[in-house]
Design an enzyme around this catalytic site. Sequence first.
Site, PDB file in Angstrom:
ATOM      1  N   GLU A   1      35.192  48.705  29.747  1.00 53.51           N
ATOM      2  CA  GLU A   1      34.551  47.493  30.241  1.00 53.51           C
ATOM      3  C   GLU A   1      33.949  46.714  29.077  1.00 53.51           C
ATOM      4  OE1 GLU A   1      32.055  48.189  33.687  1.00 53.51           O
ATOM      5  OE2 GLU A   1      33.548  49.588  34.455  1.00 53.51           O
TER       6      GLU A   1
ATOM      7  N   SER B   1      44.128  54.949  39.880  1.00 55.96           N
ATOM      8  CA  SER B   1      42.799  55.579  39.907  1.00 55.96           C
ATOM      9  C   SER B   1      42.813  56.850  39.076  1.00 55.96           C
ATOM     10  CB  SER B   1      42.436  55.975  41.338  1.00 55.96           C
ATOM     11  OG  SER B   1      42.311  54.850  42.159  1.00 55.96           O
ATOM     12  N   THR B   2      41.648  57.218  38.549  1.00 57.36           N
ATOM     13  CA  THR B   2      41.514  58.492  37.840  1.00 57.36           C
ATOM     14  C   THR B   2      41.336  59.600  38.881  1.00 57.36           C
ATOM     15  OG1 THR B   2      40.453  57.339  36.023  1.00 57.36           O
ATOM     16  CG2 THR B   2      40.161  59.727  36.124  1.00 57.36           C
TER      17      THR B   2
ATOM     18  N   TYR C   1      36.918  46.804  38.980  1.00 58.33           N
ATOM     19  CA  TYR C   1      36.890  46.630  37.523  1.00 58.33           C
ATOM     20  C   TYR C   1      38.236  46.926  36.882  1.00 58.33           C
ATOM     21  CZ  TYR C   1      31.858  46.044  37.641  1.00 58.33           C
ATOM     22  OH  TYR C   1      30.597  45.553  37.889  1.00 58.33           O
TER      23      TYR C   1
ATOM     24  N   CYS D   1      32.668  56.047  34.358  1.00 60.52           N
ATOM     25  CA  CYS D   1      33.747  57.028  34.132  1.00 60.52           C
ATOM     26  C   CYS D   1      33.339  58.331  33.468  1.00 60.52           C
ATOM     27  CB  CYS D   1      34.848  56.374  33.298  1.00 60.52           C
ATOM     28  SG  CYS D   1      35.689  55.061  34.186  1.00 60.52           S
TER      29      CYS D   1
ATOM     30  N   GLN E   1      28.515  55.940  17.355  1.00 59.08           N
ATOM     31  CA  GLN E   1      27.266  55.181  17.387  1.00 59.08           C
ATOM     32  C   GLN E   1      26.247  55.944  18.252  1.00 59.08           C
ATOM     33  OE1 GLN E   1      26.225  52.019  16.056  1.00 59.08           O
ATOM     34  NE2 GLN E   1      24.291  52.635  17.010  1.00 59.08           N
TER      35      GLN E   1
ATOM     36  N   ALA F   1      40.324  45.832  44.373  1.00 59.26           N
ATOM     37  CA  ALA F   1      40.088  44.654  43.528  1.00 59.26           C
ATOM     38  C   ALA F   1      38.824  44.864  42.703  1.00 59.26           C
ATOM     39  CB  ALA F   1      39.970  43.411  44.401  1.00 59.26           C
TER      40      ALA F   1
HETATM   41  P1  NAD Z   1      35.594  49.713  41.863  1.00 61.83           P
HETATM   42  O1  NAD Z   1      34.617  50.414  42.715  1.00 61.83           O
HETATM   43  O2  NAD Z   1      35.146  48.592  40.986  1.00 61.83           O
HETATM   44  O3  NAD Z   1      36.778  49.129  42.773  1.00 61.83           O
HETATM   45  C1  NAD Z   1      37.430  49.860  43.762  1.00 61.83           C
HETATM   46  C2  NAD Z   1      37.756  48.927  44.922  1.00 61.83           C
HETATM   47  O4  NAD Z   1      38.602  49.632  45.836  1.00 61.83           O
HETATM   48  C3  NAD Z   1      36.536  48.469  45.732  1.00 61.83           C
HETATM   49  O5  NAD Z   1      36.463  47.069  45.714  1.00 61.83           O
HETATM   50  C4  NAD Z   1      36.799  49.024  47.146  1.00 61.83           C
HETATM   51  O6  NAD Z   1      36.373  48.145  48.181  1.00 61.83           O
HETATM   52  C5  NAD Z   1      38.296  49.160  47.153  1.00 61.83           C
HETATM   53  N1  NAD Z   1      38.795  50.120  48.143  1.00 61.83           N
HETATM   54  C6  NAD Z   1      38.424  51.407  48.333  1.00 61.83           C
HETATM   55  N2  NAD Z   1      39.126  51.968  49.316  1.00 61.83           N
HETATM   56  C7  NAD Z   1      39.970  51.028  49.784  1.00 61.83           C
HETATM   57  C8  NAD Z   1      40.958  51.003  50.805  1.00 61.83           C
HETATM   58  N3  NAD Z   1      41.221  52.097  51.539  1.00 61.83           N
HETATM   59  N4  NAD Z   1      41.636  49.857  51.006  1.00 61.83           N
HETATM   60  C9  NAD Z   1      41.364  48.764  50.277  1.00 61.83           C
HETATM   61  N5  NAD Z   1      40.465  48.722  49.300  1.00 61.83           N
HETATM   62  C10 NAD Z   1      39.768  49.843  49.042  1.00 61.83           C
HETATM   63  O7  NAD Z   1      36.304  50.845  40.986  1.00 61.83           O
HETATM   64  P2  NAD Z   1      36.932  50.683  39.511  1.00 61.83           P
HETATM   65  O8  NAD Z   1      35.852  50.721  38.490  1.00 61.83           O
HETATM   66  O9  NAD Z   1      37.911  49.569  39.501  1.00 61.83           O
HETATM   67  O10 NAD Z   1      37.711  52.063  39.391  1.00 61.83           O
HETATM   68  C11 NAD Z   1      38.903  52.305  40.105  1.00 61.83           C
HETATM   69  C12 NAD Z   1      39.541  53.582  39.569  1.00 61.83           C
HETATM   70  O11 NAD Z   1      39.902  53.391  38.197  1.00 61.83           O
HETATM   71  C13 NAD Z   1      38.625  54.800  39.590  1.00 61.83           C
HETATM   72  O12 NAD Z   1      39.402  55.929  39.892  1.00 61.83           O
HETATM   73  C14 NAD Z   1      38.123  54.882  38.174  1.00 61.83           C
HETATM   74  O13 NAD Z   1      37.819  56.189  37.804  1.00 61.83           O
HETATM   75  C15 NAD Z   1      39.304  54.385  37.377  1.00 61.83           C
HETATM   76  N6  NAD Z   1      38.974  53.775  36.088  1.00 61.83           N
HETATM   77  C16 NAD Z   1      37.895  52.937  35.960  1.00 61.83           C
HETATM   78  C17 NAD Z   1      37.639  52.328  34.730  1.00 61.83           C
HETATM   79  C18 NAD Z   1      36.460  51.398  34.538  1.00 61.83           C
HETATM   80  O14 NAD Z   1      36.201  51.020  33.421  1.00 61.83           O
HETATM   81  N7  NAD Z   1      35.743  51.005  35.565  1.00 61.83           N
HETATM   82  C19 NAD Z   1      38.478  52.558  33.643  1.00 61.83           C
HETATM   83  C20 NAD Z   1      39.565  53.401  33.812  1.00 61.83           C
HETATM   84  C21 NAD Z   1      39.812  53.999  35.042  1.00 61.83           C
HETATM   85  C1  UDX Z   2      35.392  54.443  29.036  1.00 63.85           C
HETATM   86  C2  UDX Z   2      36.589  54.695  28.111  1.00 63.85           C
HETATM   87  O1  UDX Z   2      36.286  54.204  26.795  1.00 63.85           O
HETATM   88  C3  UDX Z   2      37.822  54.012  28.653  1.00 63.85           C
HETATM   89  O2  UDX Z   2      38.950  54.335  27.843  1.00 63.85           O
HETATM   90  C4  UDX Z   2      38.065  54.485  30.079  1.00 63.85           C
HETATM   91  O3  UDX Z   2      39.196  53.845  30.626  1.00 63.85           O
HETATM   92  C5  UDX Z   2      36.857  54.238  30.934  1.00 63.85           C
HETATM   93  O4  UDX Z   2      35.699  54.870  30.353  1.00 63.85           O
HETATM   94  P1  UDX Z   2      33.714  52.419  29.414  1.00 63.85           P
HETATM   95  O5  UDX Z   2      32.891  53.421  30.152  1.00 63.85           O
HETATM   96  O6  UDX Z   2      33.999  51.118  30.058  1.00 63.85           O
HETATM   97  O7  UDX Z   2      35.133  53.050  29.012  1.00 63.85           O
HETATM   98  O8  UDX Z   2      32.973  52.073  28.018  1.00 63.85           O
HETATM   99  P2  UDX Z   2      32.861  52.827  26.613  1.00 63.85           P
HETATM  100  O9  UDX Z   2      33.011  51.826  25.556  1.00 63.85           O
HETATM  101  O10 UDX Z   2      33.707  54.012  26.522  1.00 63.85           O
HETATM  102  O11 UDX Z   2      31.321  53.273  26.593  1.00 63.85           O
HETATM  103  C6  UDX Z   2      30.831  54.283  27.463  1.00 63.85           C
HETATM  104  C7  UDX Z   2      29.379  54.569  27.139  1.00 63.85           C
HETATM  105  O12 UDX Z   2      29.248  55.228  25.889  1.00 63.85           O
HETATM  106  C8  UDX Z   2      28.509  53.304  27.034  1.00 63.85           C
HETATM  107  O13 UDX Z   2      27.265  53.532  27.639  1.00 63.85           O
HETATM  108  C9  UDX Z   2      28.370  53.104  25.548  1.00 63.85           C
HETATM  109  O14 UDX Z   2      27.220  52.406  25.210  1.00 63.85           O
HETATM  110  C10 UDX Z   2      28.322  54.548  25.066  1.00 63.85           C
HETATM  111  N1  UDX Z   2      28.746  54.704  23.663  1.00 63.85           N
HETATM  112  C11 UDX Z   2      30.021  54.419  23.288  1.00 63.85           C
HETATM  113  C12 UDX Z   2      27.826  55.162  22.721  1.00 63.85           C
HETATM  114  O15 UDX Z   2      26.675  55.433  23.054  1.00 63.85           O
HETATM  115  N2  UDX Z   2      28.238  55.324  21.423  1.00 63.85           N
HETATM  116  C13 UDX Z   2      29.517  55.051  21.019  1.00 63.85           C
HETATM  117  O16 UDX Z   2      29.792  55.232  19.831  1.00 63.85           O
HETATM  118  C14 UDX Z   2      30.425  54.575  21.984  1.00 63.85           C
END
Ligand code: NAD
Ligand code: UDX
Length: 494
Positions: free
Chosen positions: A165, A130-131, A14, A276, A267, A12
């Site tokens: 995000e 997940s990635t 991001y 990530c 930028q 649960a």
């Molecule tokens: P997060 O840390 O916010 O959330 C992960 C959650 O999984 C945590 O709340 C944790 O308690 C739970 N968890 C872990 N193991 C568990 C288990 N065995 N059973 C139940 N719950 C469990 O992570 P996130 O930012 O949501 O990222 C998740 C995945 O998505 C990662 O692989 C990340 O690389 C990928 N991803 C993240 C973003 C981003 O913007 N944050 C974007 C694209 C992809």
């Molecule tokens: C990134 C990818 O964009 C998204 O597709 C993937 O799923 C997760 O990783 P995120 O990390 O949430 O997303 O934000 P993003 O907008 O990509 O910015 C990443 C970092 O780069 C930030 O610190 C941002 O400030 C910086 N950034 C971004 C710059 O410094 N310049 C830019 O032009 C764009």
Amino acid sequence: PESIRSICCIGAGYVGGPTCAIIAHKCPEITVTVVDKNPIRIAQWNSDKLPIYEPGLQEIVMKCRGKNLFYSTNVEEGVVNADLIFISVNTPTKTYGAGKGRAADLTHVESCARIIAGCASGYKVVVEKSTVPVRAAASISEIFGANSPAASNFQVLSNPEFLAEGTAVADLLNPDRVLIGGSQTPAGLEAIALLTAVYSHWVAPERIVTMNTWSSELSKLVSNAFLAQRVSSINAVSAICEATGADISEVAEAVGRDSRIGSKFLQASVGFGGSCFQKDILNLVYVSECLNLPEVAQYWMQVIVMNDFQKSRFAKKIVSRLFNTISNKAIAVFGFAFKKNTGDTRESPAISVCAHLLEEGARLNIYDPKVETEQILSDLCHPGVCALPRERIENLVTTHADPHSAAANTHAIVVLTEWDEFKTLDYEKMIKSMLRPAWVFDGRKILDHERLMDLGFYTECIGHRYQRPQFYDHCNGHAPELLFSEKSKAFRAS
Ligand code: NAD
Ligand code: UDX
């Protein structure tokens, strides 16, 4: 089944939180349950204050929660009742053992696979959200095969998430593409069709791209590597701009006008952050090394080397401009999140810039509209971040609820996150409460520096060197970094 009626998402966070809120919102006939082993997180999703801030998310959660969107700590029950299971747990960089500091830690993904194998029966589509490194889906399938008699009925798909995000809701509602990878067998194609049908509730068919599992897994790492590479490329050029009088915004405009290059993600900044980019590039570097491709690994590693250089270059410039000593000087820090419109601080460039300033003895007044004090302290006190002991850091850092109080009695304002509100603050009022010379260091190049100089500020920003005639008068014609250095003593003596 002919269609998916119930979805369980493990994790649960991001990604799991916002993704499932949108699925529930767009697919009223599907029951969506988000499960997590962390009871605090689940309680927050069930409360009025959600665990993450994303514009527009609160409204959607409030609309669906209790109808077809549920949050629970009962992982097994969620899995047993679902037709389709997303694995959306964290995959951080490994901090131990083989591949330490580079490989993705798949402990949580594997534990999900074992939970599913241990309790699920019947037909299940298991989706890797997940990635993960390329071929992780094969490991999940193997765990299923070795542990569950029902596993021949489980189909594993790769469906990486591309949301960013701060714009998660908009990205999910209107994605550039939805990527689904699966095995190219009749059973694999059937599972792909089931997941495609879920997204088709709101995503146009031409935006849903299907391919083989390994291509899908690799595409996610490569997308993030390309995006981060653009940021490092423009940041590398920003250093040239500061040294030559070129302006990085003008260069970015000129370069980005080429339709083959495009204008987005150019930028210049104090460096990229977020959970990530660094993690996924390190993952790609590790995969390349394991495949005995050291040149490929080095090529991608340079994106991170450049990012580290940018962060430390900016921190060093602050020290140098403040006459090479910031010991016991108060400095205001505007922004701590890794980008605007999020409260997330994971890998935020603010962490390393602040750590550098603290190690030089500065007192920091930190203001961020969304990041809580405990988060800031926990980031700065995290082992390996700052060389000072916790008590000393807690002594030097004060957080503020408004930027004016943060700036009062300081020598400098340092902008580390591009929050829109920083552009319209009353800097005229602010400078009156500051010590002179009053500096602004703009790590995001978002402020109107001509105006700040008119108000009496001395300014520095990423990617452009502003002329400061009065400043050079004050410094007797010498660049300030020379004033107290060995070089300058020699210069003055000559
Ligand atoms: P997060 O840390 O916010 O959330 C992960 C959650 O999984 C945590 O709340 C944790 O308690 C739970 N968890 C872990 N193991 C568990 C288990 N065995 N059973 C139940 N719950 C469990 O992570 P996130 O930012 O949501 O990222 C998740 C995945 O998505 C990662 O692989 C990340 O690389 C990928 N991803 C993240 C973003 C981003 O913007 N944050 C974007 C694209 C992809
Ligand atoms: C990134 C990818 O964009 C998204 O597709 C993937 O799923 C997760 O990783 P995120 O990390 O949430 O997303 O934000 P993003 O907008 O990509 O910015 C990443 C970092 O780069 C930030 O610190 C941002 O400030 C910086 N950034 C971004 C710059 O410094 N310049 C830019 O032009 C764009």
